[in-house]
Design a protein around this motif. Structure first.
Motif, PDB file in Angstrom:
ATOM      1  N   PRO A 173       0.709  -0.997   0.244  1.00  0.00           N
ATOM      2  CA  PRO A 173      -0.233  -0.112   0.024  1.00  0.00           C
ATOM      3  C   PRO A 173       1.017   1.367  -0.355  1.00  0.00           C
ATOM      4  CG  PRO A 173       0.319  -1.030   2.460  1.00  0.00           C
ATOM      5  CD  PRO A 173       0.407  -1.830   1.410  1.00  0.00           C
ATOM      6  N   LEU A 174       0.054   2.119  -0.012  1.00  0.00           N
ATOM      7  CA  LEU A 174       0.556   3.205  -0.398  1.00  0.00           C
ATOM      8  C   LEU A 174      -0.102   4.364   0.069  1.00  0.00           C
ATOM      9  CD1 LEU A 174       3.679   5.020  -1.754  1.00  0.00           C
ATOM     10  CD2 LEU A 174       2.895   4.983  -3.414  1.00  0.00           C
ATOM     11  N   VAL A 175      -0.128   5.825   0.336  1.00  0.00           N
ATOM     12  CA  VAL A 175      -0.345   6.733   0.498  1.00  0.00           C
ATOM     13  C   VAL A 175       0.081   7.619  -0.396  1.00  0.00           C
ATOM     14  CG1 VAL A 175      -2.065   8.218   1.916  1.00  0.00           C
ATOM     15  CG2 VAL A 175      -1.078   6.015   2.869  1.00  0.00           C
ATOM     16  N   THR A 176      -0.543   8.151  -1.136  1.00  0.00           N
ATOM     17  CA  THR A 176       0.016   8.914  -2.658  1.00  0.00           C
ATOM     18  C   THR A 176      -0.839  10.404  -2.383  1.00  0.00           C
ATOM     19  OG1 THR A 176      -1.912   8.749  -3.884  1.00  0.00           O
ATOM     20  CG2 THR A 176       0.136   7.745  -4.256  1.00  0.00           C
ATOM     21  N   ILE A 209     -15.599  20.051   3.901  1.00  0.00           N
ATOM     22  CA  ILE A 209     -17.012  19.881   2.444  1.00  0.00           C
ATOM     23  C   ILE A 209     -18.512  20.436   3.576  1.00  0.00           C
ATOM     24  CG2 ILE A 209     -17.873  17.439   1.155  1.00  0.00           C
ATOM     25  CD1 ILE A 209     -15.431  16.373   1.273  1.00  0.00           C
ATOM     26  N   SER A 210     -18.910  21.091   2.599  1.00  0.00           N
ATOM     27  CA  SER A 210     -20.385  21.321   3.107  1.00  0.00           C
ATOM     28  C   SER A 210     -20.274  21.497   4.961  1.00  0.00           C
ATOM     29  CB  SER A 210     -21.693  20.432   3.298  1.00  0.00           C
ATOM     30  OG  SER A 210     -21.812  19.507   1.855  1.00  0.00           O
ATOM     31  N   GLY A 211     -19.254  22.563   5.320  1.00  0.00           N
ATOM     32  CA  GLY A 211     -18.542  23.010   6.131  1.00  0.00           C
ATOM     33  C   GLY A 211     -18.371  21.900   7.128  1.00  0.00           C
ATOM     34  N   LEU A 212     -18.186  20.989   7.071  1.00  0.00           N
ATOM     35  CA  LEU A 212     -17.211  19.846   7.673  1.00  0.00           C
ATOM     36  C   LEU A 212     -15.928  19.595   7.750  1.00  0.00           C
ATOM     37  CD1 LEU A 212     -20.173  16.948   7.484  1.00  0.00           C
ATOM     38  CD2 LEU A 212     -20.592  19.352   8.977  1.00  0.00           C
ATOM     39  N   LYS A 213     -15.548  19.642   9.087  1.00  0.00           N
ATOM     40  CA  LYS A 213     -13.768  19.152   8.525  1.00  0.00           C
ATOM     41  C   LYS A 213     -13.520  18.067   7.892  1.00  0.00           C
ATOM     42  CE  LYS A 213     -12.383  24.308  10.161  1.00  0.00           C
ATOM     43  NZ  LYS A 213     -12.441  24.691   9.183  1.00  0.00           N
ATOM     44  N   GLY A 214     -12.113  18.118   7.864  1.00  0.00           N
ATOM     45  CA  GLY A 214     -11.863  16.055   7.945  1.00  0.00           C
ATOM     46  C   GLY A 214     -10.974  15.896   7.461  1.00  0.00           C
ATOM     47  N   GLU A 215     -10.932  14.659   6.721  1.00  0.00           N
ATOM     48  CA  GLU A 215      -9.567  14.363   6.065  1.00  0.00           C
ATOM     49  C   GLU A 215      -9.885  13.431   4.559  1.00  0.00           C
ATOM     50  OE1 GLU A 215      -5.977  14.472   6.939  1.00  0.00           O
ATOM     51  OE2 GLU A 215      -6.908  15.836   8.281  1.00  0.00           O
ATOM     52  N   ARG A 216      -9.089  13.523   3.837  1.00  0.00           N
ATOM     53  CA  ARG A 216      -9.133  13.094   2.426  1.00  0.00           C
ATOM     54  C   ARG A 216      -7.505  12.287   1.892  1.00  0.00           C
ATOM     55  NH1 ARG A 216     -11.408  14.203  -3.049  1.00  0.00           N
ATOM     56  NH2 ARG A 216     -10.950  12.628  -4.393  1.00  0.00           N
ATOM     57  N   ALA A 217      -7.635  11.296   2.161  1.00  0.00           N
ATOM     58  CA  ALA A 217      -6.173  10.469   1.373  1.00  0.00           C
ATOM     59  C   ALA A 217      -6.347   9.366   0.098  1.00  0.00           C
ATOM     60  CB  ALA A 217      -5.825   9.569   2.401  1.00  0.00           C
ATOM     61  N   GLU A 218      -5.619   9.508  -0.791  1.00  0.00           N
ATOM     62  CA  GLU A 218      -5.574   8.810  -1.663  1.00  0.00           C
ATOM     63  C   GLU A 218      -4.837   7.573  -1.677  1.00  0.00           C
ATOM     64  OE1 GLU A 218      -7.800   9.496  -4.645  1.00  0.00           O
ATOM     65  OE2 GLU A 218      -8.134  11.092  -3.132  1.00  0.00           O
ATOM     66  N   ILE A 219      -5.181   6.353  -2.107  1.00  0.00           N
ATOM     67  CA  ILE A 219      -4.207   5.106  -1.519  1.00  0.00           C
ATOM     68  C   ILE A 219      -4.760   3.899  -2.911  1.00  0.00           C
ATOM     69  CG2 ILE A 219      -4.720   3.233   0.146  1.00  0.00           C
ATOM     70  CD1 ILE A 219      -5.393   4.853   1.980  1.00  0.00           C
ATOM     71  N   PHE A 220      -2.900   3.718  -3.185  1.00  0.00           N
ATOM     72  CA  PHE A 220      -2.797   2.837  -4.083  1.00  0.00           C
ATOM     73  C   PHE A 220      -2.626   1.489  -3.629  1.00  0.00           C
ATOM     74  CE2 PHE A 220       0.507   1.361  -6.560  1.00  0.00           C
ATOM     75  CZ  PHE A 220      -0.142   0.119  -7.529  1.00  0.00           C
ATOM     76  N   GLY A 221      -2.972   0.164  -4.046  1.00  0.00           N
ATOM     77  CA  GLY A 221      -2.413  -0.656  -3.256  1.00  0.00           C
ATOM     78  C   GLY A 221      -2.902  -1.955  -4.296  1.00  0.00           C
ATOM     79  N   SER A 264      -9.685   6.473  -2.464  1.00  0.00           N
ATOM     80  CA  SER A 264     -10.309   7.813  -2.065  1.00  0.00           C
ATOM     81  C   SER A 264     -10.940   7.337  -1.046  1.00  0.00           C
ATOM     82  CB  SER A 264     -11.048   8.690  -3.544  1.00  0.00           C
ATOM     83  OG  SER A 264     -10.240   8.753  -4.257  1.00  0.00           O
ATOM     84  N   GLU A 265     -10.256   7.636   0.268  1.00  0.00           N
ATOM     85  CA  GLU A 265     -10.883   7.886   1.413  1.00  0.00           C
ATOM     86  C   GLU A 265     -11.256   8.724   2.097  1.00  0.00           C
ATOM     87  OE1 GLU A 265     -11.374   4.516   3.537  1.00  0.00           O
ATOM     88  OE2 GLU A 265     -11.491   4.072   1.707  1.00  0.00           O
ATOM     89  N   VAL A 266     -12.142   9.230   2.385  1.00  0.00           N
ATOM     90  CA  VAL A 266     -13.176  10.510   2.948  1.00  0.00           C
ATOM     91  C   VAL A 266     -13.149  10.989   4.675  1.00  0.00           C
ATOM     92  CG1 VAL A 266     -13.843  13.026   3.106  1.00  0.00           C
ATOM     93  CG2 VAL A 266     -13.279  11.624   0.817  1.00  0.00           C
ATOM     94  N   MET A 267     -12.735  11.086   4.962  1.00  0.00           N
ATOM     95  CA  MET A 267     -13.748  10.884   6.577  1.00  0.00           C
ATOM     96  C   MET A 267     -13.650  12.936   7.544  1.00  0.00           C
ATOM     97  SD  MET A 267     -12.609   8.648  10.616  1.00  0.00           S
ATOM     98  CE  MET A 267     -13.237   7.763   9.710  1.00  0.00           C
ATOM     99  N   LEU A 268     -15.093  12.867   7.492  1.00  0.00           N
ATOM    100  CA  LEU A 268     -15.662  14.117   8.056  1.00  0.00           C
ATOM    101  C   LEU A 268     -16.308  14.410   9.370  1.00  0.00           C
ATOM    102  CD1 LEU A 268     -17.307  14.870   4.703  1.00  0.00           C
ATOM    103  CD2 LEU A 268     -15.599  16.215   5.754  1.00  0.00           C
ATOM    104  N   GLU A 269     -15.929  14.993  10.136  1.00  0.00           N
ATOM    105  CA  GLU A 269     -16.624  14.978  11.568  1.00  0.00           C
ATOM    106  C   GLU A 269     -17.826  16.191  11.539  1.00  0.00           C
ATOM    107  OE1 GLU A 269     -15.423  15.597  16.019  1.00  0.00           O
ATOM    108  OE2 GLU A 269     -13.746  16.568  15.036  1.00  0.00           O
TER     109      GLU A 269
END
Length: 164
Positions: free
Chosen positions: A92-95, A102-114, A124-129
């Motif tokens: 795996p590689l986080v690129t 997004i829509s006023g919610l803060k979070g993280e986004r990562a592109e992961i290849f494997g 494409s992974e996204v997590m929002l709070e």
């Protein structure tokens, strides 16, 4: 001439619509997907949002977790999800990894290849709070060409997320 007309007719009938449909995921969030993606029931048990197009090899799932029952903070859940995904892949590689809003919610986004079963997979992974929940959206494709081809659709799906 009839052969050319038949070929042209076939070509245009195979073209996918650029329309998007709004999906209400169990009254937890709304998100839009291209009309050529259809609801699934087998991608991720318990996910209120599961859509795919198996012919195009593009898949999307979404979860919502109550903060009340969360024993840790946002970073804990983000890291837990990324580590679990990386463990399921070979090499795996986080690129890309970046904060998002997004829509006023803060979070993280990562592109992961494997690799999975010898095949290249791009996530494409996204997590929002949110106010009362953590939201996790995962979209993946098989093969680099599909990653490039569906990049705009992936970004539109993610940007369309709205907390209910």
């Amino acid at each position: 001439i009839s052969f050319v007309l038949c070929l042209a007719s076939c070509f245009f009938s195979c073209k996918y619509s650029k329309q998007y449909q709004v999906i209400n995921a169990n009254n937890q969030f709304i998100i839009s997907v291209p009309s050529w993606m259809k609801e699934e029931k087998t991608l991720a048990p318990g996910a209120p949002f599961q859509y795919s197009n198996r012919f195009r090899n593009i898949y999307a799932i979404g979860f919502a977790s109550d903060k009340d029952t969360a024993k840790q903070d946002f970073n804990y859940y983000w890291n837990k999800n990324v580590v679990a995904l990386k463990k399921s892949l070979n090499s795996p590689l986080v690129t890309d990894s970046m904060p998002v809003e997004i829509s006023g919610l803060k979070g993280e986004r990562a592109e992961i290849f494997g690799k999975l079963n010898g095949e290249n997979i791009y996530f494409s992974e996204v997590m929002l709070e949110g106010k009362t929940k953590f939201y996790h959206i995962s979209i993946w494709v098989r093969g680099e060409q599909r990653k490039l081809r569906f990049k705009e659709d992936i970004n539109k799906i993610i940007a369309s997320f709205r907390e209910i």
